[in-house]
Write an enzyme that holds these catalytic residues in place. Structure first.
Site: not given
Length: 550
Positions: A247, A334, A405, A470
């Site tokens: 990350d 992005g 997620d 995730n």
């Protein structure tokens, strides 16, 4: 392991290699590998450069139709066929192998160069294996070759949705095959003409040695016929991948650092509340490459994402990482369309193209994928406008990863929700025996009325080639992956699924592979803090009989 002897920087070039880059995908890694081996590069700029070349490397990346279209528009087809038919030194990589065949069923059917008998077809979904075929697989050599001598029993890296199959008509060309729901062609050889379905530039030290064997070969070398490798008894087939995730974000001083938080809070819990700094991105990624990570993923969580093409620090991270890391690199954060500060509109394809040119092999899409999936589920129609569709059309499904997620939502009865539920062994706070997984966006801060299984099926239909799964509930807990979630999603789609969030011990990796159809497992903090070595994870997997790249 191959010799991995590299030419010292500053020494005179060993020769010149002509690179045929038709402008799609990540060929930066091929360039970096060739330069690292001590060779200078010449780019094909016009048709006559092909016939003037001493040796050609053709790294085909993307879709068959697009590649043949570019070759035709630039006038490269006839000189390329003449060069190859003359038996001159040639190495095609991935799509560079497929284009040698008569044609492909990809994109509805497209004619190829017609130099090798046979047509390229999709993997058979009836085999029940995830497609695209992504990861490290074995080679079964059909004849001796200096090109593959450095490989021995090591695995090499593949990423493709279509393949050619061996038959009597192309038997003289087939150098090696691999197994994935049936036998497919993994390498070709006819005189000095070679091609590989796998990526040598992404196959670690052995891959660099393969490139060296092609580039350094003399006529005397070519006359040698080394013995075929024999099996060493390891668990064969496509290996389960272990991925190191970084990350990356800017700290308060504006420097990019690798960070990791609990439940997405990356600031220190005491003291000055500074962004937790676990190392510099490139240096940490190089460590993971040296330690045996099968892939490295960068997730860009900085504010630069407002204008992704202005994100020069992250692009520079990719460029520097690709200079010395010869396994696949994925970047997320992005990857979407946006309007810049001057009012100019940039498509998601524009953004992805810049990341590919900077060294990424795959891009990971998050929030935009949820928006696209919701629109698709409302209409049942593909518009061609989503980032998933645009990028997969240009670069192939294997280049598109969708990051999901989700978080658990417990219910007492399946009738209490319109979403598909599972019976869970981890009961809810009020003894609820069922749950579904609500998808979130923006770092888990916003929930959507769509569950992980629905989302996974929708993005597969839109053209995604892989899912990074995730889990908000297990993130940072070190108690193991949510195997119920992984089993539900991996069992609902036919594309590979990467399990993420929750690993704390080597056995957690073996467990998720034993209990689910996950193709890979990813971890971050435990690797950054050296709590669990990658080697220990792989040793545990191998001891459990799980196909593993050691």
């Amino acid at each position: 392991m191959g010799s991995f002897l590299l030419k010292a920087e500053g020494e005179e070039s060993l020769g010149k290699v002509t690179l045929l880059d038709y402008g799609a995908g990540n060929v930066r890694s091929v360039r970096n590998a060739i330069r690292r081996l001590g060779y200078a590069l010449k780019e094909v700029q016009r048709p006559e450069d092909i016939l003037a070349a001493d040796r050609i490397v053709f790294p085909g990346v993307g879709a068959f139709e697009q590649a043949m279209g570019v070759l035709a528009r630039r006038g490269y087809i006839e000189p390329l066929k003449e060069y190859i038919q003359a038996g001159r030194p040639f190495l095609g990589i991935c799509l560079g192998l497929q284009l040698l065949f008569e044609g492909s069923e990809e994109n509805g059917g497209v004619e190829g160069l017609g130099l090798v008998p046979g047509r390229v077809t999709a993997f058979d979904p009836a085999a029940g294996l995830p497609v695209p075929h992504i990861g490290w697989n074995d080679l079964l050599q059909k004849k001796a070759s200096r090109l593959l001598q450095p490989v021995g029993e090591q695995r090499v890296y593949f990423v493709h949705t279509y393949r050619a199959v061996p038959d009597a008509a192309n038997a003289d060309w087939v150098l090696a095959t691999s197994e994935y729901g049936g036998e497919f062609v993994s390498a070709l050889k006819c005189g000095e003409v070679h091609a590989t379905q796998f990526h040598p530039e992404k196959s670690g030290a052995a891959g660099l040695d393969i490139l060296r064997a092609f580039l350094d070969a003399s006529e005397a070398d070519l006359a040698l016929e080394p013995a075929l490798p024999s099996s060493n008894g390891h668990a064969r087939g496509l290996a389960k991948r272990v991925i190191a995730c970084l990350d990356v974000r800017a700290n308060d001083a504006g420097d990019l650092v690798v960070t990791k938080g609990d439940q997405y809070d990356v600031r220190e819990t005491v003291g000055g509340k500074e962004v937790r700094n676990l190392g510099a991105p490139v240096e940490l990624a190089q460590r993971y490459f040296a330690e045996g990570a099968d892939e490295v993923t960068f997730l860009n969580i900085t504010g630069f994402r407002d204008f992704p093409l202005s994100d020069l620090p992250m692009l520079e991270v990719l460029r520097r990482a690709s200079e010395g890391i010869f396994v696949p690199l994925t970047v997320g954060g992005g990857i979407r369309g946006f309007t810049d500060g001057q009012g100019v509109r940039h498509s998601a394809l524009d953004v992805a193209a810049e990341y590919f040119r900077s060294g990424a092999d795959k891009v990971s899409i998050g929030t935009e994928a949820v928006d696209a999936a919701e629109a698709y589920l409302r209409t049942g129609e593909r518009t061609g406008e989503s980032a998933i569709e645009q990028i997969s059309w240009a670069y192939g499904a294997q280049a598109v990863v969708v990051s999901i997620d989700p978080r658990r939502v417990f219910v007492a009865d399946p009738a209490d929700t319109p979403h598909p539920t599972v019976a869970t062994a981890a009961f809810g706070p009020h003894g609820e025996a069922y749950c579904w997984w609500q998808c979130t966006v923006r770092g888990g801060r916003e929930g959507r009325d769509i569950d992980a299984v629905e989302l996974a099926r929708a993005v597969e239909a839109l053209g995604a080639g892989e899912i990074l799964l995730n889990c908000i509930d297990t993130d940072g807990q070190n108690s193991g992956f949510d195997t119920e979630l992984v089993a539900a999603v991996a069992g609902a789609v036919s594309i590979p699924v990467i399990a993420s969030s929750g690993a704390g011990r080597p056995e957690h990796f073996s467990e998720v592979f034993a209990r689910t159809r996950a193709s890979a497992a990813l971890a971050a903090g435990i690797f950054h803090r050296r709590e669990v070595p990658i080697g220990a994870v792989k040793a545990h997997m191998a001891a459990a009989g799980i196909p593993t790249r050691m």
